[in-house]
Design a protein around this motif. Structure first.
Motif, mmCIF file in Angstrom:
data_model
loop_
_atom_site.group_PDB
_atom_site.id
_atom_site.type_symbol
_atom_site.label_atom_id
_atom_site.label_comp_id
_atom_site.label_asym_id
_atom_site.label_seq_id
_atom_site.Cartn_x
_atom_site.Cartn_y
_atom_site.Cartn_z
ATOM 1 N N TRP A 58 0.873 -1.363 0.027
ATOM 2 C CA TRP A 58 0.053 -0.021 -0.232
ATOM 3 C C TRP A 58 0.808 1.148 -0.037
ATOM 4 C CZ3 TRP A 58 -1.348 -4.248 3.134
ATOM 5 C CH2 TRP A 58 -2.205 -4.953 2.492
ATOM 6 N N GLU A 59 2.050 1.264 0.458
ATOM 7 C CA GLU A 59 2.961 2.374 0.394
ATOM 8 C C GLU A 59 3.326 2.740 -1.145
ATOM 9 O OE1 GLU A 59 4.245 4.220 3.124
ATOM 10 O OE2 GLU A 59 3.446 3.059 4.680
ATOM 11 N N LYS A 60 3.321 1.644 -1.601
ATOM 12 C CA LYS A 60 3.573 2.229 -3.148
ATOM 13 C C LYS A 60 2.535 2.582 -3.958
ATOM 14 C CE LYS A 60 7.440 -1.418 -2.932
ATOM 15 N NZ LYS A 60 7.410 -1.463 -1.299
ATOM 16 N N THR A 66 0.195 10.961 3.590
ATOM 17 C CA THR A 66 0.833 11.464 4.798
ATOM 18 C C THR A 66 0.840 10.282 5.765
ATOM 19 O OG1 THR A 66 -0.627 13.551 4.365
ATOM 20 C CG2 THR A 66 0.026 13.229 6.430
ATOM 21 N N ARG A 67 1.930 10.357 6.351
ATOM 22 C CA ARG A 67 2.108 9.350 7.541
ATOM 23 C C ARG A 67 2.303 9.851 8.905
ATOM 24 N NH1 ARG A 67 4.506 8.508 2.972
ATOM 25 N NH2 ARG A 67 4.402 6.661 1.712
ATOM 26 N N THR A 68 1.766 9.443 9.814
ATOM 27 C CA THR A 68 2.148 9.751 11.208
ATOM 28 C C THR A 68 2.459 8.654 12.018
ATOM 29 O OG1 THR A 68 0.379 11.616 10.850
ATOM 30 C CG2 THR A 68 1.237 11.173 13.041
ATOM 31 N N TYR A 69 3.563 8.608 12.608
ATOM 32 C CA TYR A 69 4.075 7.645 13.916
ATOM 33 C C TYR A 69 3.782 8.216 15.251
ATOM 34 C CZ TYR A 69 6.067 6.015 9.482
ATOM 35 O OH TYR A 69 6.371 5.495 8.207
ATOM 36 N N SER A 81 -0.539 5.977 11.461
ATOM 37 C CA SER A 81 -1.690 6.279 10.659
ATOM 38 C C SER A 81 -1.422 6.979 9.301
ATOM 39 C CB SER A 81 -2.639 7.474 11.575
ATOM 40 O OG SER A 81 -1.983 8.377 11.728
ATOM 41 N N TRP A 82 -2.427 6.823 8.209
ATOM 42 C CA TRP A 82 -2.225 7.193 7.244
ATOM 43 C C TRP A 82 -3.405 8.206 6.481
ATOM 44 C CZ3 TRP A 82 -3.364 2.573 8.205
ATOM 45 C CH2 TRP A 82 -4.509 1.988 7.515
ATOM 46 N N GLY A 89 -7.001 4.929 0.999
ATOM 47 C CA GLY A 89 -7.703 5.421 1.702
ATOM 48 C C GLY A 89 -7.095 6.196 3.112
ATOM 49 N N SER A 90 -7.842 6.073 4.232
ATOM 50 C CA SER A 90 -7.353 6.485 5.430
ATOM 51 C C SER A 90 -7.305 5.588 6.527
ATOM 52 C CB SER A 90 -7.542 7.806 5.696
ATOM 53 O OG SER A 90 -8.963 7.880 5.887
ATOM 54 N N GLY A 91 -6.651 5.476 7.695
ATOM 55 C CA GLY A 91 -6.755 4.745 8.717
ATOM 56 C C GLY A 91 -5.685 4.726 9.548
ATOM 57 N N GLY A 92 -5.328 3.634 10.300
ATOM 58 C CA GLY A 92 -4.547 3.618 11.513
ATOM 59 C C GLY A 92 -4.122 2.345 11.991
#
Length: 178
Positions: A58-60, A66-69, A81-82, A89-92
């Motif tokens: 999914w990263e590719k 946008t990524r948050t650690y 989360s992305w 999409g979005s989620g975590g």
């Protein structure tokens, strides 16, 4: 004649709706690969969300997402989360359990394109001299709308392809490092 056609169509639609309701209430998607690397190496690649960008399919699909650690750098309590394009999409995710060299379990929470709470799991089993059997699975509830969509779309094949790609990329990286 028109009335008979409408009744037949209504019965057919009703039959499909009833059949969908009989589908399982839970789903599991599982894929496995044997990787020539020790379990500890593979567990480290999975329990550190910072490393997912190297192998996660999914990263590719959206390199610009946008990524948050959060939480610790790796292991239990670390979060990721992305927010991405329509494909991801979005989620975590949050690491819930780590059994060193054996298993990583994480909560997987989708917000878009649909809301869902699932459990992801990687299991590592030593194989021969230095190899590891890696099993990646995702399990969750199968609500009625998913049961209905499952009559047309094979979710196991759709998600399974991504798991296979991710495991292949993980294998290539881990075997280069080993």
């Amino acid at each position: 004649m028109f009335k008979i056609i409408l009744i037949a169509v209504g019965v057919a639609i009703g039959g499909v709706l009833v059949f969908a309701a009989t589908r399982p209430d839970r789903f599991v998607v599982t894929r496995t690969a044997v990787i020539d690397a020790p379990p500890e190496t593979l567990e480290a690649m999975v329990s550190d969300f910072h490393q997912w960008s190297a192998w996660s399919p999914w990263e590719k699909m959206d390199p610009g997402m946008t990524r948050t650690y959060g939480g610790p750098a790796s292991g239990v309590g670390s979060t990721y989360s992305w927010v991405g394009n329509d494909k991801v999409g979005s989620g975590g995710m949050e690491i819930e359990t780590v059994t060193p060299g054996r298993e990583v379990v994480f909560g997987l929470h989708f917000l878009k394109p649909f809301k869902a709470d699932n459990t992801g799991r990687f299991v590592f089993e030593p194989q021969g001299a230095g190899g590891t059997k890696v099993t990646w699975s995702m399990a969750g509830k199968n609500p009625y709308i998913a049961k209905l969509m499952g009559l047309v779309f094979n979710m196991d094949q759709m998600i399974g392809k991504d798991f296979e790609k991710g495991l292949a990329d993980m294998k290539a990286i881990a075997e280069r490092q080993a």
